[in-house]
Design a protein around this motif. Sequence first.
Motif, PDB file in Angstrom:
ATOM      1  N   TYR A 203      11.850   2.747   6.861  1.00 43.31           N
ATOM      2  CA  TYR A 203      11.999   1.341   6.521  1.00 43.31           C
ATOM      3  C   TYR A 203      11.000   0.878   5.470  1.00 43.31           C
ATOM      4  N   LYS A 204      11.516   0.073   4.550  1.00 44.22           N
ATOM      5  CA  LYS A 204      10.646  -0.602   3.598  1.00 44.22           C
ATOM      6  C   LYS A 204       9.963  -1.753   4.322  1.00 44.22           C
ATOM      7  N   VAL A 205       8.655  -1.822   4.186  1.00 43.66           N
ATOM      8  CA  VAL A 205       7.909  -2.876   4.873  1.00 43.66           C
ATOM      9  C   VAL A 205       6.992  -3.602   3.898  1.00 43.66           C
ATOM     10  N   ILE A 206       6.785  -4.856   4.210  1.00 42.63           N
ATOM     11  CA  ILE A 206       5.779  -5.653   3.525  1.00 42.63           C
ATOM     12  C   ILE A 206       4.569  -5.689   4.448  1.00 42.63           C
ATOM     13  N   ILE A 207       3.419  -5.351   3.920  1.00 42.22           N
ATOM     14  CA  ILE A 207       2.212  -5.225   4.732  1.00 42.22           C
ATOM     15  C   ILE A 207       1.254  -6.350   4.361  1.00 42.22           C
ATOM     16  N   GLY A 208       0.917  -7.149   5.337  1.00 41.20           N
ATOM     17  CA  GLY A 208       0.011  -8.266   5.104  1.00 41.20           C
ATOM     18  C   GLY A 208      -1.268  -8.134   5.902  1.00 41.20           C
ATOM     19  N   GLU A 209      -2.388  -8.339   5.239  1.00 35.58           N
ATOM     20  CA  GLU A 209      -3.682  -8.362   5.923  1.00 35.58           C
ATOM     21  C   GLU A 209      -4.080  -9.825   6.100  1.00 35.58           C
ATOM     22  N   LEU A 210      -4.339 -10.221   7.341  1.00 39.88           N
ATOM     23  CA  LEU A 210      -4.553 -11.622   7.666  1.00 39.88           C
ATOM     24  C   LEU A 210      -5.875 -11.830   8.393  1.00 39.88           C
ATOM     25  N   LYS A 211      -6.421 -13.028   8.201  1.00 39.02           N
ATOM     26  CA  LYS A 211      -7.687 -13.418   8.824  1.00 39.02           C
ATOM     27  C   LYS A 211      -7.447 -14.621   9.723  1.00 39.02           C
ATOM     28  N   ALA A 212      -8.073 -14.626  10.895  1.00 39.72           N
ATOM     29  CA  ALA A 212      -7.868 -15.697  11.864  1.00 39.72           C
ATOM     30  C   ALA A 212      -8.422 -17.023  11.360  1.00 39.72           C
ATOM     31  N   ASN A 213      -7.702 -18.105  11.698  1.00 37.29           N
ATOM     32  CA  ASN A 213      -8.151 -19.458  11.360  1.00 37.29           C
ATOM     33  C   ASN A 213      -8.937 -20.097  12.493  1.00 37.29           C
ATOM     34  N   ASN A 214      -8.944 -19.468  13.668  1.00 27.88           N
ATOM     35  CA  ASN A 214      -9.634 -20.033  14.822  1.00 27.88           C
ATOM     36  C   ASN A 214     -10.176 -18.898  15.674  1.00 27.88           C
ATOM     37  N   ASP A 215     -11.017 -19.235  16.636  1.00 35.69           N
ATOM     38  CA  ASP A 215     -11.624 -18.211  17.490  1.00 35.69           C
ATOM     39  C   ASP A 215     -10.942 -18.102  18.848  1.00 35.69           C
ATOM     40  N   GLU A 216      -9.747 -18.696  18.985  1.00 36.61           N
ATOM     41  CA  GLU A 216      -9.011 -18.605  20.247  1.00 36.61           C
ATOM     42  C   GLU A 216      -8.246 -17.290  20.349  1.00 36.61           C
ATOM     43  N   VAL A 217      -7.847 -16.732  19.194  1.00 34.05           N
ATOM     44  CA  VAL A 217      -7.050 -15.512  19.214  1.00 34.05           C
ATOM     45  C   VAL A 217      -7.932 -14.304  19.528  1.00 34.05           C
ATOM     46  N   PRO A 218      -7.352 -13.239  20.105  1.00 37.95           N
ATOM     47  CA  PRO A 218      -8.162 -12.082  20.507  1.00 37.95           C
ATOM     48  C   PRO A 218      -8.733 -11.276  19.350  1.00 37.95           C
ATOM     49  N   PHE A 219      -8.064 -11.302  18.167  1.00 39.15           N
ATOM     50  CA  PHE A 219      -8.466 -10.424  17.077  1.00 39.15           C
ATOM     51  C   PHE A 219      -8.683 -11.227  15.789  1.00 39.15           C
ATOM     52  N   PRO A 220      -9.868 -11.121  15.188  1.00 38.70           N
ATOM     53  CA  PRO A 220     -10.165 -11.911  13.987  1.00 38.70           C
ATOM     54  C   PRO A 220      -9.423 -11.444  12.740  1.00 38.70           C
ATOM     55  N   TYR A 221      -9.006 -10.181  12.705  1.00 37.57           N
ATOM     56  CA  TYR A 221      -8.235  -9.667  11.571  1.00 37.57           C
ATOM     57  C   TYR A 221      -7.045  -8.875  12.094  1.00 37.57           C
ATOM     58  N   ILE A 222      -5.902  -9.011  11.420  1.00 37.24           N
ATOM     59  CA  ILE A 222      -4.733  -8.213  11.772  1.00 37.24           C
ATOM     60  C   ILE A 222      -4.045  -7.721  10.499  1.00 37.24           C
ATOM     61  N   LYS A 223      -3.303  -6.649  10.647  1.00 37.10           N
ATOM     62  CA  LYS A 223      -2.499  -6.101   9.558  1.00 37.10           C
ATOM     63  C   LYS A 223      -1.077  -5.968  10.073  1.00 37.10           C
ATOM     64  N   MET A 224      -0.143  -6.713   9.466  1.00 38.38           N
ATOM     65  CA  MET A 224       1.232  -6.772   9.939  1.00 38.38           C
ATOM     66  C   MET A 224       2.154  -5.947   9.051  1.00 38.38           C
TER      67      MET A 224
END
Length: 305
Positions: A203-224
């Motif tokens: 599959y062709k995928v678009i890969i995004g690296e993201l940074k959290a906007n708040n400290d409620e989420v479990p992970f400060p950085y994610i790669k989708m």
Amino acid sequence: MADIRGVKVRFSHARLTSKLSIVLFGLVLVFSARAQGGPPPGGGGGGGGPGGGIGLPLNFLQADKDYKFPDDITKYTATDFLMLVRRTDIRSSFYKSDMSATISMVTVSPDRGTQTFKQQIFRRDKDDAFLMITLEPESRKGQGMLRVDNNMWRYDPTSRKFTHTTLKDTYENSTVTNNDFRRWQRSIDYSVEKLSTGMLGNYKVIIGELKANNDEVPFPYIKMYIESERKIVLKVEEYSLSMKLLRTAYYTQYVQIGDSFVPTVQIFQDGLIPEKRSQVTYTNISTKPLPDYYFTKEYLERVSQ
């Protein structure tokens, strides 16, 4: 799972299998692309009108409807990708109805071996509320978790006490977090830092690296990793502040219910302990209206007895 060679994403009808496939815990996931039509919505709008809940940006649902994505995935901007994430958030959730389901969970870890759990979950995504009650094993039966009005509690029927918990906390010392049971809202919690394209299996995928906007989420950085054609999430890598890989989530099977595409098989692999992993499977999904009193402490106390 660190080296994934293929990704299997299937769309199935409303009749969902209840078998837990331990094979999916292997290091190789085989992916195919087979899309089937889903059943019509299973109930009315017990959840009320969309967009009236807690924490939803203005026009969160409406802005997605007519958004035009670039035909060429290499032309995606940060705004395009964030709107793509928003689409996956909306399509994986139930803003126009309530939702209930049975959850079967298998966890594997070096210190605890293999454990199995079964829960009943009730969600009202427009309010970011859910109630989850443990059915099995017998030693955990009646334990519950409630999220409403941005607060979350665990309930122990033995002591009859509520304990405050957070979205970051892990569930039963597994690789699953409390956040995994709620609606998806990554487009609210994260901003886009970097984009690329690639292949995940066939599959062709678009890969995004993201940074959290708040400290409620479990992970400060994610790669989708989002499949470009059907716009579904296949894989999410989750990182610490120092960019150490903490967990990888694989969404290996989807079912279509009305306008929603629900990831019914989810695998969570620990990034630090390769032998530690969990598989969560959703079955018996219903969109029938739920009474308001389901999302109260009083109801959780009553049904846990």
